[in-house]
Write a protein that holds these residues in place. Structure first.
Motif, PDB file in Angstrom:
ATOM      1  N   ALA A 106      -8.699  32.126   6.943  1.00  0.00           N
ATOM      2  CA  ALA A 106      -7.662  31.112   6.932  1.00  0.00           C
ATOM      3  C   ALA A 106      -7.935  29.672   6.637  1.00  0.00           C
ATOM      4  CB  ALA A 106      -6.983  31.022   8.339  1.00  0.00           C
ATOM      5  N   TRP A 107      -8.919  29.272   7.341  1.00  0.00           N
ATOM      6  CA  TRP A 107      -9.473  27.805   6.766  1.00  0.00           C
ATOM      7  C   TRP A 107     -10.024  27.544   5.340  1.00  0.00           C
ATOM      8  CZ3 TRP A 107     -13.489  27.062  11.366  1.00  0.00           C
ATOM      9  CH2 TRP A 107     -12.787  27.033  12.396  1.00  0.00           C
ATOM     10  N   LEU A 108     -10.302  28.464   4.690  1.00  0.00           N
ATOM     11  CA  LEU A 108     -10.374  28.620   3.251  1.00  0.00           C
ATOM     12  C   LEU A 108      -9.144  28.785   2.393  1.00  0.00           C
ATOM     13  CD1 LEU A 108     -13.475  31.065   2.563  1.00  0.00           C
ATOM     14  CD2 LEU A 108     -13.530  28.480   2.716  1.00  0.00           C
ATOM     15  N   LEU A 109      -8.332  29.192   2.945  1.00  0.00           N
ATOM     16  CA  LEU A 109      -6.815  29.192   2.242  1.00  0.00           C
ATOM     17  C   LEU A 109      -5.992  28.145   2.418  1.00  0.00           C
ATOM     18  CD1 LEU A 109      -5.766  32.902   2.752  1.00  0.00           C
ATOM     19  CD2 LEU A 109      -6.720  31.954   0.686  1.00  0.00           C
ATOM     20  N   LEU A 110      -6.059  27.447   3.589  1.00  0.00           N
ATOM     21  CA  LEU A 110      -4.965  26.392   3.987  1.00  0.00           C
ATOM     22  C   LEU A 110      -5.683  25.101   3.302  1.00  0.00           C
ATOM     23  CD1 LEU A 110      -4.257  27.367   7.594  1.00  0.00           C
ATOM     24  CD2 LEU A 110      -2.837  27.343   5.421  1.00  0.00           C
ATOM     25  N   PRO A 111      -4.981  24.369   2.763  1.00  0.00           N
ATOM     26  CA  PRO A 111      -5.433  22.921   2.295  1.00  0.00           C
ATOM     27  C   PRO A 111      -6.177  22.007   3.372  1.00  0.00           C
ATOM     28  CG  PRO A 111      -2.975  22.861   2.575  1.00  0.00           C
ATOM     29  CD  PRO A 111      -3.365  24.364   2.829  1.00  0.00           C
ATOM     30  N   ALA A 112      -7.102  21.404   2.797  1.00  0.00           N
ATOM     31  CA  ALA A 112      -7.588  20.166   3.724  1.00  0.00           C
ATOM     32  C   ALA A 112      -6.771  19.184   3.843  1.00  0.00           C
ATOM     33  CB  ALA A 112      -8.930  19.910   3.009  1.00  0.00           C
ATOM     34  N   VAL A 113      -6.575  18.585   4.908  1.00  0.00           N
ATOM     35  CA  VAL A 113      -5.910  17.275   5.019  1.00  0.00           C
ATOM     36  C   VAL A 113      -6.789  16.011   5.749  1.00  0.00           C
ATOM     37  CG1 VAL A 113      -3.888  16.149   6.092  1.00  0.00           C
ATOM     38  CG2 VAL A 113      -3.802  18.364   5.703  1.00  0.00           C
ATOM     39  N   ASN A 114      -7.112  15.105   4.812  1.00  0.00           N
ATOM     40  CA  ASN A 114      -7.846  13.962   5.279  1.00  0.00           C
ATOM     41  C   ASN A 114      -7.212  12.459   4.842  1.00  0.00           C
ATOM     42  OD1 ASN A 114      -9.799  12.291   6.282  1.00  0.00           O
ATOM     43  ND2 ASN A 114     -11.387  12.755   4.724  1.00  0.00           N
ATOM     44  N   GLU A 115      -6.351  12.045   5.825  1.00  0.00           N
ATOM     45  CA  GLU A 115      -5.708  10.750   5.508  1.00  0.00           C
ATOM     46  C   GLU A 115      -6.032   9.771   6.386  1.00  0.00           C
ATOM     47  OE1 GLU A 115      -1.499  11.619   6.044  1.00  0.00           O
ATOM     48  OE2 GLU A 115      -1.512  12.969   4.240  1.00  0.00           O
ATOM     49  N   VAL A 116      -7.342   9.776   6.902  1.00  0.00           N
ATOM     50  CA  VAL A 116      -8.058   8.752   7.781  1.00  0.00           C
ATOM     51  C   VAL A 116      -8.366   7.557   6.788  1.00  0.00           C
ATOM     52  CG1 VAL A 116      -9.407   8.073   9.756  1.00  0.00           C
ATOM     53  CG2 VAL A 116      -8.375  10.384   9.550  1.00  0.00           C
ATOM     54  N   PRO A 117      -7.950   6.526   7.136  1.00  0.00           N
ATOM     55  CA  PRO A 117      -8.347   5.236   6.279  1.00  0.00           C
ATOM     56  C   PRO A 117      -9.868   4.967   6.688  1.00  0.00           C
ATOM     57  CG  PRO A 117      -6.290   4.847   7.304  1.00  0.00           C
ATOM     58  CD  PRO A 117      -6.725   5.885   7.844  1.00  0.00           C
ATOM     59  N   ASP A 118     -10.741   4.715   5.846  1.00  0.00           N
ATOM     60  CA  ASP A 118     -12.151   4.449   5.824  1.00  0.00           C
ATOM     61  C   ASP A 118     -12.064   3.008   6.937  1.00  0.00           C
ATOM     62  OD1 ASP A 118     -12.611   6.357   4.168  1.00  0.00           O
ATOM     63  OD2 ASP A 118     -12.954   5.154   2.292  1.00  0.00           O
ATOM     64  N   THR A 119     -11.289   2.161   6.982  1.00  0.00           N
ATOM     65  CA  THR A 119     -11.356   1.199   7.889  1.00  0.00           C
ATOM     66  C   THR A 119     -11.038   1.469   9.413  1.00  0.00           C
ATOM     67  OG1 THR A 119      -8.992   0.384   7.335  1.00  0.00           O
ATOM     68  CG2 THR A 119     -10.841  -0.517   6.081  1.00  0.00           C
ATOM     69  N   PHE A 120     -10.374   2.735   9.677  1.00  0.00           N
ATOM     70  CA  PHE A 120     -10.140   2.981  10.871  1.00  0.00           C
ATOM     71  C   PHE A 120     -11.426   3.247  11.901  1.00  0.00           C
ATOM     72  CE2 PHE A 120      -8.468   5.334  14.388  1.00  0.00           C
ATOM     73  CZ  PHE A 120      -7.107   4.726  14.578  1.00  0.00           C
ATOM     74  N   PRO A 121     -11.517   2.841  12.916  1.00  0.00           N
ATOM     75  CA  PRO A 121     -12.892   2.965  13.651  1.00  0.00           C
ATOM     76  C   PRO A 121     -12.831   4.341  14.202  1.00  0.00           C
ATOM     77  CG  PRO A 121     -11.119   1.034  14.539  1.00  0.00           C
ATOM     78  CD  PRO A 121     -10.480   1.822  13.622  1.00  0.00           C
TER      79      PRO A 121
END
Length: 248
Positions: free
Chosen positions: A185-200
């Motif tokens: 399931a983890w391999l099939l589903l897309p990764a989501v990473n929208e955390v800004p680099d500046t966020f603590p």
């Protein structure tokens, strides 16, 4: 004679209400300060880019915290209590245990694993200042997909365990099947990473842990409370299934 579904449902709803209130109380003290901090960061970023504030709120932030939070967790707890009671009614005869307490706790633990823990690892929650509004539909679909696959993984693990006779083989087969389904399931589903680099990073993970803690408390209390209410109902019934008056 089994307890009637109506009594089981009432027990589940009551257990859910208790769990929702306690989970909401935890979220108020552990999660809301992180949300306030994230909102402050979002407002500072908007001002830095010359953008106007979010406009007039339909519901004030104080109302959201002091009224809406407990109300939301209570309603969610009641809904999950109904879900647990229904699942218990449908699956009780299929559970390989003579203990109602173990059956209730086992179902609550399975729900916690499939509905909360597996989605959390793949798509951990983010505070209000994190996330692109344009991708909300995609993120919602992905989350619902991992939630469904989490329940499938738990179900597949249980079925695999039942194919074995020895205890250690049951545990091994169930765990391996569960891990395989989750990995796929983890391999099939897309990764989501929208955390800004500046966020603590510290604030981000404190928020996520508070969110996880809220869910863990809700499902733990729900399972324990439902098991306790089942025991209370059982002690009020005679062996023939007729009920005797409750003690004063």
């Amino acid at each position: 004679m089994p307890l009637r579904f109506g009594r089981l449902l009432v027990a589940g709803l009551l257990a859910g209400l208790i769990a929702g209130v306690l989970a909401g109380t935890f979220a108020y003290f552990a999660g809301e300060p992180r949300i306030d901090a994230a909102i402050a960061i979002e407002e500072q970023n908007a001002l830095a880019h010359g953008e106007a504030g979010g406009g007039e709120e339909l519901v004030s932030r104080d109302t959201q915290k002091n009224v809406g939070l407990i109300l939301a967790t209570s309603l969610y707890g009641i809904a999950m209590g109904g879900f647990l009671a229904t699942g218990y009614t449908l699956l009780r005869r299929r559970l390989h245990t003579g203990s109602d307490t173990r059956a209730a706790l086992g179902l609550a633990g399975a729900a916690l694993t499939g509905i909360v823990l597996i989605p959390f690892v793949k798509y951990p929650p983010n505070p209000p200042a994190v996330g692109d509004p344009a991708t909300i539909d995609q993120r919602t679909i992905s989350y619902l997909a991992v939630l469904a696959l989490g329940l499938v993984a738990v179900w597949a693990g249980v079925l695999a365990a039942r194919t074995q006779t020895h205890e250690w083989r049951r545990a091994t087969a169930g765990l391996l099947t569960f891990v395989v389904v989750v990995t796929i399931a983890w391999l099939l589903l897309p990764a989501v990473n929208e955390v800004p680099d500046t966020f603590p990073a510290v604030l981000l993970w404190k928020f996520r842990l508070a969110s996880l803690g809220t869910q863990v408390i809700l499902w733990t209390v729900l399972g324990v409370a439902f098991a306790g209410l089942l025991h209370r109902l059982a002690t009020k019934a005679t062996p023939a299934g007729t009920e005797v008056p409750a003690k004063a």
